[in-house]
Design an enzyme around this catalytic site. Structure first.
Site, PDB file in Angstrom:
ATOM      1  N   ASN A  62      -7.561   4.683  -2.370  1.00  0.00           N
ATOM      2  CA  ASN A  62      -7.944   3.924  -1.171  1.00  0.00           C
ATOM      3  C   ASN A  62      -9.258   4.460  -0.595  1.00  0.00           C
ATOM      4  O   ASN A  62      -9.542   5.657  -0.642  1.00  0.00           O
ATOM      5  CB  ASN A  62      -6.828   3.873  -0.121  1.00  0.00           C
ATOM      6  CG  ASN A  62      -6.240   5.213   0.249  1.00  0.00           C
ATOM      7  OD1 ASN A  62      -6.271   6.162  -0.509  1.00  0.00           O
ATOM      8  ND2 ASN A  62      -5.697   5.296   1.455  1.00  0.00           N
ATOM      9  N   GLU A  64     -11.326   4.128   2.834  1.00  0.00           N
ATOM     10  CA  GLU A  64     -11.266   3.653   4.223  1.00  0.00           C
ATOM     11  C   GLU A  64     -12.650   3.555   4.843  1.00  0.00           C
ATOM     12  O   GLU A  64     -13.656   3.949   4.247  1.00  0.00           O
ATOM     13  CB  GLU A  64     -10.338   4.571   5.026  1.00  0.00           C
ATOM     14  CG  GLU A  64      -8.913   4.507   4.484  1.00  0.00           C
ATOM     15  CD  GLU A  64      -7.901   5.266   5.323  1.00  0.00           C
ATOM     16  OE1 GLU A  64      -8.293   6.059   6.203  1.00  0.00           O
ATOM     17  OE2 GLU A  64      -6.699   5.049   5.090  1.00  0.00           O
ATOM     18  N   CYS A  73      -7.510  -0.893  -0.396  1.00  0.00           N
ATOM     19  CA  CYS A  73      -6.371  -0.175  -0.974  1.00  0.00           C
ATOM     20  C   CYS A  73      -6.689   0.299  -2.394  1.00  0.00           C
ATOM     21  O   CYS A  73      -7.502  -0.304  -3.106  1.00  0.00           O
ATOM     22  CB  CYS A  73      -5.151  -1.087  -1.049  1.00  0.00           C
ATOM     23  SG  CYS A  73      -4.502  -1.576   0.544  1.00  0.00           S
ATOM     24  N   GLU A  75      -4.969  -0.006  -5.062  1.00  0.00           N
ATOM     25  CA  GLU A  75      -4.642  -0.988  -6.106  1.00  0.00           C
ATOM     26  C   GLU A  75      -5.817  -1.934  -6.356  1.00  0.00           C
ATOM     27  O   GLU A  75      -6.140  -2.264  -7.498  1.00  0.00           O
ATOM     28  CB  GLU A  75      -3.427  -1.826  -5.693  1.00  0.00           C
ATOM     29  CG  GLU A  75      -2.128  -1.048  -5.616  1.00  0.00           C
ATOM     30  CD  GLU A  75      -1.870  -0.417  -4.253  1.00  0.00           C
ATOM     31  OE1 GLU A  75      -2.834  -0.088  -3.530  1.00  0.00           O
ATOM     32  OE2 GLU A  75      -0.685  -0.245  -3.914  1.00  0.00           O
ATOM     33  N   CYS A 112       0.885  -3.440  -0.708  1.00  0.00           N
ATOM     34  CA  CYS A 112       0.856  -4.288   0.493  1.00  0.00           C
ATOM     35  C   CYS A 112       0.713  -5.762   0.091  1.00  0.00           C
ATOM     36  O   CYS A 112       0.483  -6.087  -1.081  1.00  0.00           O
ATOM     37  CB  CYS A 112      -0.292  -3.865   1.410  1.00  0.00           C
ATOM     38  SG  CYS A 112      -1.917  -4.466   0.873  1.00  0.00           S
ATOM     39  N   CYS A 115      -2.540  -6.750  -1.719  1.00  0.00           N
ATOM     40  CA  CYS A 115      -2.566  -6.220  -3.093  1.00  0.00           C
ATOM     41  C   CYS A 115      -1.614  -6.994  -3.991  1.00  0.00           C
ATOM     42  O   CYS A 115      -1.906  -7.218  -5.166  1.00  0.00           O
ATOM     43  CB  CYS A 115      -2.243  -4.739  -3.098  1.00  0.00           C
ATOM     44  SG  CYS A 115      -3.590  -3.755  -2.412  1.00  0.00           S
TER      45      CYS A 115
HETATM   46  N1  THU Z   1      -2.768   1.749   1.088  1.00  0.00           N
HETATM   47  C1  THU Z   1      -3.036   1.644  -0.248  1.00  0.00           C
HETATM   48  O1  THU Z   1      -4.104   2.041  -0.718  1.00  0.00           O
HETATM   49  N2  THU Z   1      -2.094   1.091  -1.046  1.00  0.00           N
HETATM   50  C2  THU Z   1      -0.840   0.734  -0.639  1.00  0.00           C
HETATM   51  O2  THU Z   1      -0.045   0.300  -1.461  1.00  0.00           O
HETATM   52  C3  THU Z   1      -0.464   0.878   0.776  1.00  0.00           C
HETATM   53  C4  THU Z   1      -1.562   1.274   1.708  1.00  0.00           C
HETATM   54  C5  THU Z   1      -3.759   2.402   1.947  1.00  0.00           C
HETATM   55  C6  THU Z   1      -4.478   1.541   2.912  1.00  0.00           C
HETATM   56  C7  THU Z   1      -4.896   2.549   3.957  1.00  0.00           C
HETATM   57  O3  THU Z   1      -6.084   3.203   3.530  1.00  0.00           O
HETATM   58  C8  THU Z   1      -3.782   3.572   3.953  1.00  0.00           C
HETATM   59  O4  THU Z   1      -3.106   3.396   2.717  1.00  0.00           O
HETATM   60  C9  THU Z   1      -2.793   3.411   5.102  1.00  0.00           C
HETATM   61  O5  THU Z   1      -2.369   2.100   5.195  1.00  0.00           O
END
Ligand code: THU
Length: 161
Positions: A62, A64, A73, A75, A112, A115
């Site tokens: 991920n 941010e 994310c 994925e 999520c 994704c």
């Molecule tokens: N996140 C992912 O990268 N993948 C997931 O399956 C769930 C959430 C990330 C998004 C954000 O950077 C952090 O996790 C918290 O939501």
């Protein structure tokens, strides 16, 4: 009127010790990949590692942003990476792990909603289901044979024809 039911099956393992060696290795790589996440806001580091049908391995973490909705994310970083490096090569298995640096990392997390939609599109694009291996740094593991089974009644390009 009639009622319809949607069902899907997935496997539950008590720990990574019960996985076969390929799945255990992929999940272990996903755990290691969490260290490459850029998650200074959520402190929730996600690592995704996939093996493609040509044997190549692709990673995503991920990424941010101070403007929170801009973050991506793990994925979807992985899917973009795979699409660019090996276009049209199917993804066989995709392991997703996480390190919740301010809490527990002892149960599987599922992709999520956004994704799930992206995983569905990828399956359709390369005509092959993506097998998900979901696990934290410890605890149970879920294996979902087909990522798109997590998104019933989905919207696809076929709806726009
Ligand atoms: N996140 C992912 O990268 N993948 C997931 O399956 C769930 C959430 C990330 C998004 C954000 O950077 C952090 O996790 C918290 O939501």
């Amino acid at each position: 009127m009639n009622h319809q039911q949607y069902q899907f099956e997935f496997e539950v393992y008590e720990s990574a010790d019960q996985l076969n060696e390929h799945d255990a290795a992929l999940l272990s790589q996903a755990k290691q990949a969490t260290a490459m996440a850029y998650a200074p806001y959520s402190h929730f580091k996600v690592g995704a590692v996939a093996v493609l049908s040509n044997g190549q391995v692709i990673t995503g973490t991920n990424q941010e942003n101070a403007s929170f909705p801009v973050g991506i994310c793990a994925e979807r970083v992985l899917l973009s990476n795979a699409a660019i490096r090996y276009p049209q090569v199917p993804i066989e298995s995709l392991a997703i792990s996480y390190d919740n640096t301010r809490g527990d990392s002892n149960h599987p997390i599922s992709p999520c909603g956004i994704c799930r939609q992206s995983l569905l599109e990828y399956e359709l694009r390369v005509q092959k289901p993506i097998r998900l291996i979901l696990g934290g740094l410890s605890g149970k593991i879920y294996i979902v044979p087909k990522a798109s089974s997590l998104l019933p009644l989905s919207f696809t390009g076929a709806d726009m024809q």
